[in-house]
Design a protein around this motif. Sequence first.
Motif, PDB file in Angstrom:
ATOM      1  N   GLY A 138       0.811  -0.978  -0.104  1.00 41.48           N
ATOM      2  CA  GLY A 138      -0.074   0.037   0.039  1.00 41.48           C
ATOM      3  C   GLY A 138       0.872   1.056  -0.195  1.00 41.48           C
ATOM      4  O   GLY A 138       2.126   1.201   0.308  1.00 41.48           O
ATOM      5  N   PRO A 139       0.267   2.205  -0.376  1.00 40.03           N
ATOM      6  CA  PRO A 139       1.039   3.640  -0.564  1.00 40.03           C
ATOM      7  C   PRO A 139       1.543   4.077   0.926  1.00 40.03           C
ATOM      8  O   PRO A 139       1.141   3.544   1.857  1.00 40.03           O
ATOM      9  N   ASN A 140       2.539   5.048   0.933  1.00 35.49           N
ATOM     10  CA  ASN A 140       2.913   5.574   2.219  1.00 35.49           C
ATOM     11  C   ASN A 140       1.791   6.028   3.027  1.00 35.49           C
ATOM     12  O   ASN A 140       0.796   6.775   2.560  1.00 35.49           O
ATOM     13  N   GLY A 141       1.702   5.750   4.212  1.00 32.64           N
ATOM     14  CA  GLY A 141       0.665   6.181   4.946  1.00 32.64           C
ATOM     15  C   GLY A 141      -0.683   5.297   5.092  1.00 32.64           C
ATOM     16  O   GLY A 141      -1.558   5.823   5.604  1.00 32.64           O
ATOM     17  N   ALA A 142      -0.618   4.262   4.436  1.00 34.40           N
ATOM     18  CA  ALA A 142      -1.814   3.286   4.121  1.00 34.40           C
ATOM     19  C   ALA A 142      -2.171   2.593   5.429  1.00 34.40           C
ATOM     20  O   ALA A 142      -3.351   2.335   5.642  1.00 34.40           O
ATOM     21  N   GLY A 143      -1.178   2.465   6.376  1.00 38.41           N
ATOM     22  CA  GLY A 143      -1.584   2.210   7.622  1.00 38.41           C
ATOM     23  C   GLY A 143      -0.899   0.615   7.763  1.00 38.41           C
ATOM     24  O   GLY A 143      -1.318  -0.058   8.899  1.00 38.41           O
ATOM     25  N   LYS A 144       0.164   0.261   6.952  1.00 40.19           N
ATOM     26  CA  LYS A 144       0.740  -0.976   7.263  1.00 40.19           C
ATOM     27  C   LYS A 144       1.460  -0.861   8.553  1.00 40.19           C
ATOM     28  O   LYS A 144       1.272  -2.096   9.168  1.00 40.19           O
ATOM     29  N   SER A 145       2.446   0.000   8.707  1.00 43.52           N
ATOM     30  CA  SER A 145       3.120  -0.202  10.133  1.00 43.52           C
ATOM     31  C   SER A 145       2.221  -0.236  11.549  1.00 43.52           C
ATOM     32  O   SER A 145       2.290  -0.862  12.316  1.00 43.52           O
ATOM     33  N   THR A 146       1.223   0.552  11.386  1.00 41.22           N
ATOM     34  CA  THR A 146       0.165   0.741  12.175  1.00 41.22           C
ATOM     35  C   THR A 146      -0.423  -0.722  12.431  1.00 41.22           C
ATOM     36  O   THR A 146      -0.626  -1.342  13.714  1.00 41.22           O
TER      37      THR A 146
HETATM   38  N1  LIG Z   1       1.454   6.962  16.697  1.00 40.12           N
HETATM   39  C1  LIG Z   1       0.878   7.924  15.638  1.00 40.12           C
HETATM   40  N2  LIG Z   1       0.233   8.894  16.000  1.00 40.12           N
HETATM   41  C2  LIG Z   1      -0.516   9.502  15.200  1.00 40.12           C
HETATM   42  N3  LIG Z   1      -0.816   9.160  13.795  1.00 40.12           N
HETATM   43  C3  LIG Z   1      -0.125   7.875  13.554  1.00 40.12           C
HETATM   44  C4  LIG Z   1       0.590   7.384  14.497  1.00 40.12           C
HETATM   45  N4  LIG Z   1       1.358   6.323  13.939  1.00 40.12           N
HETATM   46  C5  LIG Z   1       0.692   6.462  12.496  1.00 40.12           C
HETATM   47  N5  LIG Z   1       0.015   7.367  12.492  1.00 40.12           N
HETATM   48  C6  LIG Z   1      -0.682   7.814  10.984  1.00 40.12           C
HETATM   49  O1  LIG Z   1      -1.503   6.808  10.680  1.00 40.12           O
HETATM   50  C7  LIG Z   1      -1.237   6.540   9.291  1.00 40.12           C
HETATM   51  C8  LIG Z   1      -0.743   5.411   8.940  1.00 40.12           C
HETATM   52  O2  LIG Z   1       0.672   5.197   9.334  1.00 40.12           O
HETATM   53  P1  LIG Z   1       1.358   3.964   8.751  1.00 40.12           P
HETATM   54  O3  LIG Z   1       2.977   4.436   9.616  1.00 40.12           O
HETATM   55  O4  LIG Z   1       0.833   2.923   9.479  1.00 40.12           O
HETATM   56  O5  LIG Z   1       1.783   3.805   7.250  1.00 40.12           O
HETATM   57  P2  LIG Z   1       2.615   2.909   6.503  1.00 40.12           P
HETATM   58  O6  LIG Z   1       1.541   2.258   5.533  1.00 40.12           O
HETATM   59  O7  LIG Z   1       3.424   2.064   7.418  1.00 40.12           O
HETATM   60  O8  LIG Z   1       3.459   4.167   5.912  1.00 40.12           O
HETATM   61  P3  LIG Z   1       4.992   3.923   5.315  1.00 40.12           P
HETATM   62  O9  LIG Z   1       4.868   3.129   3.706  1.00 40.12           O
HETATM   63  O10 LIG Z   1       5.259   5.188   4.940  1.00 40.12           O
HETATM   64  O11 LIG Z   1       5.789   3.087   6.164  1.00 40.12           O
HETATM   65  C9  LIG Z   1      -0.451   7.803   8.794  1.00 40.12           C
HETATM   66  O12 LIG Z   1      -1.356   8.850   8.285  1.00 40.12           O
HETATM   67  C10 LIG Z   1       0.122   8.153   9.919  1.00 40.12           C
HETATM   68  O13 LIG Z   1       0.488   9.577   9.952  1.00 40.12           O
END
Ligand SMILES: Nc1ncnc2c1ncn2[C@@H]1O[C@H](COP(=O)(O)OP(=O)(O)OP(=O)(O)O)[C@@H](O)[C@H]1O
Lengths: 615, 252
Positions: free
Chosen positions: B41-49
């Motif tokens: 998924g694109p950046n910020g999609a929520g993967k790490s979350t």
């Molecule tokens: N601790 C936090 N507090 C506030 N917002 C958060 C937090 N962690 C993540 N977010 C927000 O949640 C959304 C998903 O972030 P996440 O890091 O899960 O994306 P990602 O898919 O892993 O992106 P990337 O490819 O850049 O790693 C983003 O908009 C991010 O700003």
Amino acid sequence: MSFLLVQALSGLATAATLFLVSSGLTIVFGVTRIVNFAHGSFYMVGAYAGWSLIERFGGTPAGFWGSVTAAALAMGVLGAAMEIGLLRRLYRSPELFQLLGTFGVVLVVQDLTAWAWGPEDLLGRRAPGLKGSIDILDQPFPLYDLVLIGLGPLVLGLLWLLFNRTRWGTLVRAATQDREMASALGVDPARLFTGVLFLGCALAGLGGALQVPREAVTLQMDMAIVVEAFVVVVVGGMGSLAGAFLASLLIGQLQAFGILVFPQITLVLVFLFMAVVLVLRPHGLLGRAEEVPPTAPATVTVPLSTGGHTGSWALALLALLAAVPLVAGDYALILLTEVVILALFAASLHLLIGLGGLVSFGHAAWFGLGAYGSALLVKHMGAPMPLALAGAPVLAGLGALVAGWFCVRRSGLYFAMLTLAFAQIAWSIAFQWYAVTGGDNGILGVWPSSWAAGKAAYYWLTLALCGGTLWLLRRAAFAPFGYALRAGRDSGLRAESVGIDVRRFQWMAFVLAGSAAGLAGGLYAFAKGSVFPTLLAVPQSVDALVMVLMGGIQTVAGPLAGAVVFHLLKSEVMSLTDWWRLVLGLIIVALVLVFPRGIVGFLSGLRSSFVRRRA
Amino acid sequence: MSKLPMSKLVVRDLQRSFGGVQAVGGVSFTLRSGDLLALIGPNGAGKSTCFNLLNGQLRPDSGSVRLDGTELVGLPPRRIWALGVGRTFQITATFASMTVAENVQMVLLSRARRLFGLWRPAALQFREPALALLERVGMAAQADRPCGVLAYGDVKRVELAMALASEPTVLLMDEPTAGMAPAERLALMELTAELVRERGLAVLFTEHDMDAVFGHATRVLVLDRGRLIAEGSPDQVRADPRVQSVYLGGEA
Ligand SMILES: Nc1ncnc2c1ncn2[C@@H]1O[C@H](COP(=O)(O)OP(=O)(O)OP(=O)(O)O)[C@@H](O)[C@H]1O
Ligand SMILES: [Mg+2]
């Protein structure tokens, strides 16, 4: 009823002063992220300067209020000077250096103030036009205090206007939120920070000068107020003005009514209140989570080296030390005994700082608790020395068990503040619980058993106990326990995700370090034959930090070297002068300014890998 | 491949918001032993979350995560780890003050519940198995270097060795090959695939490198603004028009 009302009003007057001082502290913290230990010094010097001016010009209301204002402004200028001369170099330093550096200023200012105004307490004149009291429900209440009560909200209002209605205030708020962004907006952060220090210290000076008509001006004012202001700022939420106001009100009332209910332990009450607030509301009453950013670790992150031949070196050193009584006289033995004890004290603190990254600002609590434990066992139970010595680490360990439970819940600055609070609790008890501890007079006649009464015998005993404990601590540092502690410091995230219960290890380390410091304290009590509340006071905690810093944090042997150098310096060099605080303060300032450069090599590796990670 | 697909990790309707922003909104999927499941998924999609919700670092607002039927929601990370879920981090997290080998030894000590030892030096315990693990990820030659000075790609490999040291049954890898050269990337993905075959590991990984995803994943999940918009074999996902519009289309 009316009595309670007057009590509440006097609590409000206390609160007003507290707010003036802590608003300055919290503003400075909000922008610079430095907890300024020297803040109380500006309050004290503000009071002294105010006293001098009021003596000369304070006959008329205009002269009086002009004097107060002038004293406040002068403190502002001094604060700005401190920003330029010292703080500016500390913004990127670990919090340990910031706290220590500003504490160095405290010591310097104490001696300079004593030099300028003399050691006697000074009584100032009353405020012209406000000398009397008015009756509130038939109880007299000082007019001047009423004015003070009004002044608190007034200053809060003015500060609110300053921060919300002026360009400068907006910039300061921007800098509080995001330092980098503020400088991107074209603001010169250096000027902004200098201005903030001016404001903060002027507020402290104002608080001090306003005390002149109320109480004697003394050389102890600085520590007393700064510790209370810490509590207010931490309880209110670091960096929050409204929080400081609210916390001042609460603590003012707590003191006003606490003194009725528990006159013996008013101080304890305040610190307990802080500990409870921090556990229930980790960021203070009105603080926000992001208010305290993670600061640079105080510790270097390179592998500790075991050193190939450390064991044999340590044995050789021990043999050498054990042979000293064959050649040295009593005086040298007394000195050496103290050095050995302090080495254990410093090493126990190093366990927390060097391995756990936990900067304790109240390690003297456990040293003092051990000392008092031994002394009380001798005094009240008639315990023989071995039993009393065994009691020292036990009592200190139990104290650390309770306090540690609170302290390890928080990290960084909050941890430092909590440890400081518990040390102050212990100090207050020793100081105020006269019947048991003898208060200021301490406990005398704590002498070793007859078999250990000779200087050489007691030295050997100390060497054996301290040497043995040091060896245990060292083993623990390189055993899985010490590694787990370091793991939690290096990356709490990773540690928790591989099954390490970081808090539990920190708690254990706290207890272990506390017990070791307690043993050192017990030995110290018998070496000196007496104990005093100063053993638990802030300067004693700072001594330990300085020893650890001097020796270098990155090696397990560092604190030992630090203890030797520091104690010799203190007892041999500083005793030559009456101005030892000045000398020690300057040494501390020099240490924190020069030392960061010394460890840059270590830190830069860490920093560059961090930068790479972010990239 | 002849494996009995066993549901290892069952994720149902996982939700988590930050402030008003929904980072993960109702994600459900199943991870089986032998799966090499890519979450893209694109950046910020929520993967790490998502990862943080799975390993207990974050608490979901609602939803459930079951490992072999055991509910994981509400457990702290170290419990979830002890149940057999290992992970690596997008922003690497290792013990910088220890050597590479010691980093792995710490995990082995933790697994053996020997962390409370106060006597025997840690560096002497579990060194051989740690070296074997490092050999596996190609880091044996650097075993005695401080972890703090390694190149980024090497730290990622140490993280993998640390994750493997606890013999997990589920492995969560957040961008495991970020910062690596293409050849290294390939090697690491092949190693992962090998582990999946060998041990029947269940792996969930995120990756921005499409070669890694489509070359190795057994299945692919596509996340966009917190929601799963596609799931299937690499070929199916590649052909999915929705995926192309929100994700692949954006890259072309
Ligand atoms: N601790 C936090 N507090 C506030 N917002 C958060 C937090 N962690 C993540 N977010 C927000 O949640 C959304 C998903 O972030 P996440 O890091 O899960 O994306 P990602 O898919 O892993 O992106 P990337 O490819 O850049 O790693 C983003 O908009 C991010 O700003
Ligand atoms: Mg991510």
